[in-house]
Every structure is written in structure tokens, then in C-alpha cells.
Scaffold this active site. Sequence first.
Site, PDB file in Angstrom:
ATOM      1  N   ALA A   1      -0.418  -5.270  -0.825  1.00  0.00           N
ATOM      2  CA  ALA A   1       0.878  -5.914  -0.999  1.00  0.00           C
ATOM      3  C   ALA A   1       1.594  -5.245  -2.167  1.00  0.00           C
ATOM      4  O   ALA A   1       0.943  -4.705  -3.062  1.00  0.00           O
ATOM      5  CB  ALA A   1       0.675  -7.394  -1.292  1.00  0.00           C
TER       6      ALA A   1
ATOM      7  N   GLY B   1      -3.800  -5.823   1.091  1.00  0.00           N
ATOM      8  CA  GLY B   1      -3.076  -5.980   2.357  1.00  0.00           C
ATOM      9  C   GLY B   1      -3.228  -4.763   3.267  1.00  0.00           C
ATOM     10  O   GLY B   1      -3.135  -4.879   4.491  1.00  0.00           O
TER      11      GLY B   1
ATOM     12  N   GLU C   1      -6.297  -5.380   5.060  1.00  0.00           N
ATOM     13  CA  GLU C   1      -6.017  -6.465   6.014  1.00  0.00           C
ATOM     14  C   GLU C   1      -5.220  -5.942   7.214  1.00  0.00           C
ATOM     15  O   GLU C   1      -5.415  -6.387   8.346  1.00  0.00           O
ATOM     16  CB  GLU C   1      -5.290  -7.607   5.295  1.00  0.00           C
ATOM     17  CG  GLU C   1      -6.237  -8.327   4.324  1.00  0.00           C
ATOM     18  CD  GLU C   1      -5.534  -9.264   3.359  1.00  0.00           C
ATOM     19  OE1 GLU C   1      -4.549  -8.822   2.715  1.00  0.00           O
ATOM     20  OE2 GLU C   1      -5.946 -10.428   3.238  1.00  0.00           O
TER      21      GLU C   1
ATOM     22  N   GLU D   1      -8.026  -7.669  -4.828  1.00  0.00           N
ATOM     23  CA  GLU D   1      -7.147  -8.738  -5.317  1.00  0.00           C
ATOM     24  C   GLU D   1      -7.726  -9.484  -6.508  1.00  0.00           C
ATOM     25  O   GLU D   1      -6.991  -9.956  -7.373  1.00  0.00           O
ATOM     26  CB  GLU D   1      -6.848  -9.749  -4.184  1.00  0.00           C
ATOM     27  CG  GLU D   1      -5.928  -9.232  -3.091  1.00  0.00           C
ATOM     28  CD  GLU D   1      -6.642  -8.546  -1.931  1.00  0.00           C
ATOM     29  OE1 GLU D   1      -7.819  -8.158  -2.108  1.00  0.00           O
ATOM     30  OE2 GLU D   1      -6.040  -8.398  -0.867  1.00  0.00           O
TER      31      GLU D   1
HETATM   32  C1  HXC Z   1       3.159  -1.640  -5.853  1.00  0.00           C
HETATM   33  C2  HXC Z   1       1.906   0.249  -6.158  1.00  0.00           C
HETATM   34  C3  HXC Z   1       0.780  -0.349  -5.548  1.00  0.00           C
HETATM   35  C4  HXC Z   1       0.937  -1.688  -5.076  1.00  0.00           C
HETATM   36  C5  HXC Z   1       0.221   1.640  -6.130  1.00  0.00           C
HETATM   37  N1  HXC Z   1       1.491   1.472  -6.499  1.00  0.00           N
HETATM   38  N2  HXC Z   1      -0.245   0.535  -5.566  1.00  0.00           N
HETATM   39  N3  HXC Z   1       3.067  -0.389  -6.316  1.00  0.00           N
HETATM   40  N4  HXC Z   1       2.133  -2.279  -5.255  1.00  0.00           N
HETATM   41  N5  HXC Z   1      -0.047  -2.338  -4.442  1.00  0.00           N
HETATM   42  C6  HXC Z   1       2.368   2.455  -7.167  1.00  0.00           C
HETATM   43  C7  HXC Z   1       2.047   2.590  -8.633  1.00  0.00           C
HETATM   44  O1  HXC Z   1       2.687   1.587  -9.399  1.00  0.00           O
HETATM   45  C8  HXC Z   1       2.582   3.970  -8.924  1.00  0.00           C
HETATM   46  O2  HXC Z   1       3.982   3.952  -9.056  1.00  0.00           O
HETATM   47  C9  HXC Z   1       2.258   4.721  -7.653  1.00  0.00           C
HETATM   48  O3  HXC Z   1       2.120   3.743  -6.619  1.00  0.00           O
HETATM   49  C10 HXC Z   1       0.985   5.520  -7.738  1.00  0.00           C
HETATM   50  O4  HXC Z   1      -0.029   4.661  -8.199  1.00  0.00           O
HETATM   51  P1  HXC Z   1      -1.016   5.075  -9.405  1.00  0.00           P
HETATM   52  O5  HXC Z   1      -1.732   3.834  -9.821  1.00  0.00           O
HETATM   53  O6  HXC Z   1      -0.271   5.825 -10.449  1.00  0.00           O
HETATM   54  O7  HXC Z   1      -2.014   6.091  -8.654  1.00  0.00           O
HETATM   55  P2  HXC Z   1      -3.573   6.269  -8.849  1.00  0.00           P
HETATM   56  O8  HXC Z   1      -3.938   6.320 -10.304  1.00  0.00           O
HETATM   57  O9  HXC Z   1      -3.939   7.445  -7.994  1.00  0.00           O
HETATM   58  O10 HXC Z   1      -4.253   4.952  -8.252  1.00  0.00           O
HETATM   59  C11 HXC Z   1      -4.058   4.603  -6.899  1.00  0.00           C
HETATM   60  C12 HXC Z   1      -4.559   3.137  -6.632  1.00  0.00           C
HETATM   61  C13 HXC Z   1      -3.890   2.203  -7.648  1.00  0.00           C
HETATM   62  C14 HXC Z   1      -6.067   3.091  -6.806  1.00  0.00           C
HETATM   63  C15 HXC Z   1      -4.186   2.815  -5.194  1.00  0.00           C
HETATM   64  O11 HXC Z   1      -2.468   2.412  -7.605  1.00  0.00           O
HETATM   65  C16 HXC Z   1      -4.157   0.764  -7.393  1.00  0.00           C
HETATM   66  O12 HXC Z   1      -5.212   0.260  -7.758  1.00  0.00           O
HETATM   67  N6  HXC Z   1      -3.197   0.049  -6.781  1.00  0.00           N
HETATM   68  C17 HXC Z   1      -3.243  -1.366  -6.593  1.00  0.00           C
HETATM   69  C18 HXC Z   1      -4.210  -1.715  -5.499  1.00  0.00           C
HETATM   70  C19 HXC Z   1      -4.302  -3.223  -5.329  1.00  0.00           C
HETATM   71  O13 HXC Z   1      -4.619  -3.961  -6.265  1.00  0.00           O
HETATM   72  N7  HXC Z   1      -4.012  -3.715  -4.115  1.00  0.00           N
HETATM   73  C20 HXC Z   1      -4.032  -5.118  -3.802  1.00  0.00           C
HETATM   74  C21 HXC Z   1      -2.675  -5.673  -3.985  1.00  0.00           C
HETATM   75  S1  HXC Z   1      -2.631  -7.423  -3.749  1.00  0.00           S
HETATM   76  P3  HXC Z   1       4.706   4.101 -10.493  1.00  0.00           P
HETATM   77  O14 HXC Z   1       6.173   4.124 -10.127  1.00  0.00           O
HETATM   78  O15 HXC Z   1       4.308   2.893 -11.272  1.00  0.00           O
HETATM   79  O16 HXC Z   1       4.197   5.394 -11.066  1.00  0.00           O
HETATM   80  C22 HXC Z   1      -2.679  -7.613  -2.112  1.00  0.00           C
HETATM   81  C23 HXC Z   1      -2.643  -9.037  -1.664  1.00  0.00           C
HETATM   82  C24 HXC Z   1      -2.512  -9.121  -0.175  1.00  0.00           C
HETATM   83  O17 HXC Z   1      -2.688  -6.706  -1.339  1.00  0.00           O
HETATM   84  C25 HXC Z   1      -2.066 -10.491   0.159  1.00  0.00           C
HETATM   85  C26 HXC Z   1      -1.551 -10.557   1.550  1.00  0.00           C
HETATM   86  C27 HXC Z   1      -0.244  -9.990   1.763  1.00  0.00           C
END
Ligand code: HXC
Length: 258
Positions: free
Chosen positions: A66, A109, A112, A132
Site C-alpha cells: 500500500a 499489499g 496480497e 506491515e
Molecule cells: C510509498 C514507497 C513504498 C510504499 C517504497 N516507496 N515503498 N512509497 N509506499 N509502500 C518509495 C520510497 O519512499 C522511495 O521513494 C522509493 O519508493 C524507493 O524506495 P527505497 O526505500 O528508497 O528503496 P530501497 O532502499 O531499495 O528499499 C525498497 C523497499 C522499501 C524494501 C521496497 O522501500 C520498503 O521497505 N518499502 C515499504 C514496504 C512496506 O512496508 N510495505 C507494506 C506497506 S503497508 P522516495 O521518493 O522516498 O525516495 C501495506 C498494507 C496493505 O501494504 C493493506 C491493504 C491495502
Amino acid sequence: MTYQTINTQSATKGVLTITLNRPEAFNALNTLLLSEVADVLEQADKDSDIGAVVITGGPKVFAAGADIKEMAALDAVGVMNDDRPKHWRRIYQFSKPLIGAVNGYALGGGCELVMHCDIVIAGDSALFGQPEINLGIIPGAGGTQRLIRTVGKPLAMKMVLSGEMIDAQTALQANLVAEVVIPERTIERAHELAAKIASKPPIAVRLAKEALLKAFETDLESGLNLERKAFTLLAATEDRNEGIAAFMEKRKPEFKGR
Ligand code: HXC
């Protein structure tokens, strides 16, 4: 039709491809993206030229979950009134086969969304996870329910409680994906499979998907009843007569979706 967060490509052989296209955010699933995917699937459901859909994030990343930046703006009332669950439901209701082609991260997500696909082809460097917990939340688009039904309790608990990712081989062993290929082959292989499915009799494909998915959520007796009704219904289709006639006459069948 042009979209802001996805690209679509109508290929030949009855396969439509959806490519998630928010590279700046690792294809994070914001509300617009989910609604655009759901819109395309609803259109595809009505289009008799489309027999299956491939969904991919392209060669580098499937989806990092998400959109955390969008989510951050919502308080409990905002989450309660959120449109996203509606779009997830619309995606789930797609009646034709949805084939996932996954390279790179499929997180939160994104994982998912993988579980909303009927068949998943993964590149061997793909990574799957439900991180999450690191954000103080839990999966919210079926990740607790579908993951445990798919991979079983030990791995689902490990993934959801620790946030640890699993690699493509582990996902294969755990039945989260159907095949692992080299990353350059992921989309191509998903296409091949989708085209093969799109060449099959569409009413039988649709009823097979419905009956298989029912097994996730019902008891055996009800599932067997649904299967028997679907099996009976298919006896009334022209395609069933054509399929059997073609077998007898040792020729290729010509299915019409009737
Ligand atoms: C918004 C995101 C994002 C996300 C990455 N980005 N994941 N933006 N939402 N979920 C953005 C970062 O802010 C960044 O932009 C760019 O993408 C690259 O990410 P980096 O972190 O700089 O890259 P890297 O170091 O290679 O790491 C990649 C990654 C990490 C491991 C995927 O970004 C990460 O852990 N992302 C979050 C993953 C996560 O927690 N997902 C679950 C979300 S909650 P900027 O502009 O800042 O440089 C969820 C709930 C679902 O999904 C509920 C149902 C709908």
C-alpha cells in the site's frame, strides 16, 4: 483508454496485460492504482475477446505494498471510510483467470495482490513479504486470511509476525507461486500460460475458477455441490458438445464461448 498509474496492452491470443506503473514509488498501490486495476478487470470481464489477464510490475519490482505516504494521512475514521477495500473486492470478483508475473519485491499489499492472482509465475530473484508489522499495522487486504490458507500456519505466522521476506524458491515450495523462472522469462511465461488458458472453452474456465476458489471458503459438501452444479451446467453448452465431438473426430475443437 489511458491510465495514470498502469499501462495496458491488448496482445493477441486473448490476453490482456496490465503493467503497474509507479516506478518512483516501487509501484506502491495507491487508491488510484487499485481503482484503475479494478476498472480494467471489470472491462475485461465484459470483453469476450479477452480470455485471461496478466498482471505484472515489470522487470524490476512487482509492488512494495500500500502507498504508505497516502496511508499516513488516514486516521481510524478515514481508514473506515476508505475506498480501497471496495476496489480489492472488485479485483477479487474478476471472473476470468488472472495470472501474476512477479519480479523483485511483492510486499504488503503487493503480496496480497499476488494472492488475488489465480496463478503466479515468479522470477527467481522475487521476494515476498508482509512487513506491515514494522509499521504498527497488520495486512489489510486478505493477507492474514489468504496467506495462512495458502502457505499454512508456520510460514504465515513467521512472515506476518516477523515481517521477514521469503525468496521465490521458498514461495514455490509453500505454494504461493506456481513456477519460478529466470527473471527475463517471467512475463513471457505468464503470457504463454495465459494464452493457453484463453484458448480453452471460456465458460468451463470461468466455472472451474469459481469452483476452485470456493474450496478456500467452504466445507467439502458445499464445494462438491457447487462443482456438481457447474459440471451439470456445462453439459448444456455448445462448447462441451464441440469439445467432445472434436475428440471423437480427431480434430482441433473450435470453442465459441457458448
Ligand atoms: C510509498 C514507497 C513504498 C510504499 C517504497 N516507496 N515503498 N512509497 N509506499 N509502500 C518509495 C520510497 O519512499 C522511495 O521513494 C522509493 O519508493 C524507493 O524506495 P527505497 O526505500 O528508497 O528503496 P530501497 O532502499 O531499495 O528499499 C525498497 C523497499 C522499501 C524494501 C521496497 O522501500 C520498503 O521497505 N518499502 C515499504 C514496504 C512496506 O512496508 N510495505 C507494506 C506497506 S503497508 P522516495 O521518493 O522516498 O525516495 C501495506 C498494507 C496493505 O501494504 C493493506 C491493504 C491495502
